[in-house]
Design a protein around this motif. Sequence first.
Motif, mmCIF file in Angstrom:
data_model
loop_
_atom_site.group_PDB
_atom_site.id
_atom_site.type_symbol
_atom_site.label_atom_id
_atom_site.label_comp_id
_atom_site.label_asym_id
_atom_site.label_seq_id
_atom_site.Cartn_x
_atom_site.Cartn_y
_atom_site.Cartn_z
ATOM 1 N N PRO A 139 0.812 -1.302 -0.098
ATOM 2 C CA PRO A 139 -0.429 -0.049 0.089
ATOM 3 C C PRO A 139 0.789 1.094 0.043
ATOM 4 N N PHE A 140 0.266 2.246 -0.657
ATOM 5 C CA PHE A 140 0.846 3.567 -0.640
ATOM 6 C C PHE A 140 -0.413 4.729 -0.819
ATOM 7 N N LYS A 141 0.003 5.819 -0.465
ATOM 8 C CA LYS A 141 -0.693 6.995 -0.811
ATOM 9 C C LYS A 141 -0.757 7.638 -1.957
ATOM 10 N N ILE A 142 -1.515 7.637 -2.876
ATOM 11 C CA ILE A 142 -1.506 8.039 -4.316
ATOM 12 C C ILE A 142 -1.518 9.284 -4.345
ATOM 13 N N HIS A 143 -2.317 10.184 -3.417
ATOM 14 C CA HIS A 143 -2.686 11.570 -3.383
ATOM 15 C C HIS A 143 -1.308 12.546 -3.694
ATOM 16 N N TRP A 273 -9.806 11.267 -6.921
ATOM 17 C CA TRP A 273 -11.280 10.730 -7.174
ATOM 18 C C TRP A 273 -11.564 9.734 -8.136
ATOM 19 N N VAL A 274 -10.812 9.777 -9.221
ATOM 20 C CA VAL A 274 -11.194 8.988 -10.508
ATOM 21 C C VAL A 274 -10.576 7.493 -10.048
ATOM 22 N N VAL A 275 -9.350 7.338 -9.445
ATOM 23 C CA VAL A 275 -8.782 6.259 -8.906
ATOM 24 C C VAL A 275 -9.788 5.683 -7.852
ATOM 25 N N ASN A 276 -10.199 6.363 -7.015
ATOM 26 C CA ASN A 276 -11.354 6.038 -5.893
ATOM 27 C C ASN A 276 -12.536 5.290 -6.356
ATOM 28 N N ARG A 277 -12.889 5.821 -7.624
ATOM 29 C CA ARG A 277 -14.139 5.425 -8.268
ATOM 30 C C ARG A 277 -13.689 3.939 -9.151
ATOM 31 N N ILE A 278 -12.790 4.173 -9.992
ATOM 32 C CA ILE A 278 -12.566 2.833 -10.789
ATOM 33 C C ILE A 278 -11.977 1.711 -10.027
ATOM 34 N N VAL A 279 -11.358 1.743 -9.116
ATOM 35 C CA VAL A 279 -10.826 0.804 -8.324
ATOM 36 C C VAL A 279 -12.250 -0.454 -7.659
ATOM 37 N N ARG A 427 -13.525 8.148 2.578
ATOM 38 C CA ARG A 427 -14.273 9.110 2.914
ATOM 39 C C ARG A 427 -14.101 10.523 2.237
ATOM 40 N N LEU A 428 -15.018 11.563 2.102
ATOM 41 C CA LEU A 428 -14.785 12.679 1.589
ATOM 42 C C LEU A 428 -14.154 13.461 2.835
ATOM 43 N N VAL A 429 -13.188 14.377 2.616
ATOM 44 C CA VAL A 429 -12.512 15.466 3.590
ATOM 45 C C VAL A 429 -12.371 16.508 3.188
ATOM 46 N N ARG A 430 -12.102 17.675 3.782
ATOM 47 C CA ARG A 430 -11.894 19.003 3.265
ATOM 48 C C ARG A 430 -10.381 19.005 3.382
ATOM 49 N N ARG A 431 -9.743 19.514 2.164
ATOM 50 C CA ARG A 431 -8.519 20.209 2.348
ATOM 51 C C ARG A 431 -8.573 21.530 1.746
ATOM 52 N N GLY A 432 -8.559 22.584 2.714
ATOM 53 C CA GLY A 432 -8.332 23.877 2.301
ATOM 54 C C GLY A 432 -9.767 24.221 1.580
ATOM 55 N N PRO A 437 -10.425 12.450 -1.226
ATOM 56 C CA PRO A 437 -10.666 11.410 -0.611
ATOM 57 C C PRO A 437 -9.596 11.334 0.618
ATOM 58 N N SER A 438 -10.137 10.770 1.596
ATOM 59 C CA SER A 438 -9.389 10.726 2.992
ATOM 60 C C SER A 438 -8.198 9.697 2.749
#
Length: 450
Positions: A139-143, A273-279, A427-432, A437-438
């Motif tokens: 695992p790694f963080k893609i953001h 978000w696209v990655v989050n949807r298509i996985v 989940r959805l989080v605010r970034r500024g 995605p969280s």
Amino acid sequence: MPDLPPGPRTPAVIQAWHWLSRPIQLMEECAARYGDTFTLHFPFMGRRGDRPPLVFFSDPEAVREIFTGDGEDMRSGEANVALGPIVGDRSLLLLDGARHLRERRLMMPPFHGERMQAYGEVMREVADRAIDRWPVGRPFKIHPSMQEITLDVILRTVFGLDEGAAMDRLRDRITRLLAVGTERPWALLFQVDLGPLTPWGQLVRLMREIDEMLFAEIARRRAAGTEGRIDVLSMLVAARDESGAPMTDQELRDEMLTLLLAGHETSATTLCWVVNRIVREPAVVARLHAELGRVMNGGPLGPERVAELEYLDATIKETLRLNPIIPAVVRRLQRPMRIGKVDLPTGVVVTPCIYLTHRRPDVWPDPLRFDPDRFVGARVSPYAYYPFGGGIRRCLGMAFSLYEMKIVLAEVLSRVELRAAPGTSVRLVRRGLTFAPSGGMPVVAERRAA
């Protein structure tokens, strides 16, 4: 002030706290209770310390009235004044009227759709370099990686910088600035410098360093000339308005910083978000692979063939429907107006709500279902779908962003198989100012067979 559409009756500071900490719940609760139109009060919208109410609209007909209205009657720049200390008062985001039209005309040529092809090879090269560094099978963080890609693309195509100390230093300061702004969004509301250890104090000091670098680069570009260069900064240095006047250094600084901050983070977050949807959608991934196989035909993606990726384009657009990066856009009324069958007084901030419009069941059947086919071969109303805003204020970088995202995703999908990291719940989080995605969007990558 005359009667406004109903809304929460809690103090403005409490409403602002809910907007920062639980924006989705706030919008959905208000829509469920008050309908298509409701009013919120925040303590930080006015230029002169006033607190204009925000009237939210989600009905496409009301959105049409706002987007096709006279820009002198509904000013976007005046409604965005809280961004002034960061992007500068000469940023396109803060201009209205004739000044906005002049600046927009000057900035349009570098972002013409056909010109994107000149940047395609750089975009692909930057994406490939980042993918090479992804770990395999763990695992790694893609953001953060997507942020690195989109920032490097902007530094090279917009600023025309090459790898080296200047690019590294600007990259570092921009990354740190965004980290403060996204991790502590309330810093934008309480703009008081209490020293280098406070959030606003950190932002102020980082901005000084970034300004020094931007003005130095502008001076170098003016001195060296722009002949033969295709980066956006060089084109803007050479641009002239209808009277033959160039952009000033301050105008160039403000627009460059706006492009850096707005174009970098929004594109990176959409890619996540696209990655989050298509996985979670193997059938969608299978169709994407089939399309890429046909268009790429075993070789690299040629910039001139990006337009053929119809299903990938639709996948990005459907992602932006369900996960718009910003939830709403704003205009401040300069005179009393009737919008959406509601009479509104001067000073109100009318607020087309992207998030709620995109999820209306009367416009989007089964609105919560992810279905890229909604956009395949379809003409969609710009008042029912407006992730980049609308009217004369639609995001100038829309074509650039969509083109970049298609190239990056084509490289990702052709080189690796992605799956959600085990045990993660995104989940959805605010970034500024943006919704992301969280957890940095954790994934696992496996190399695809050649």
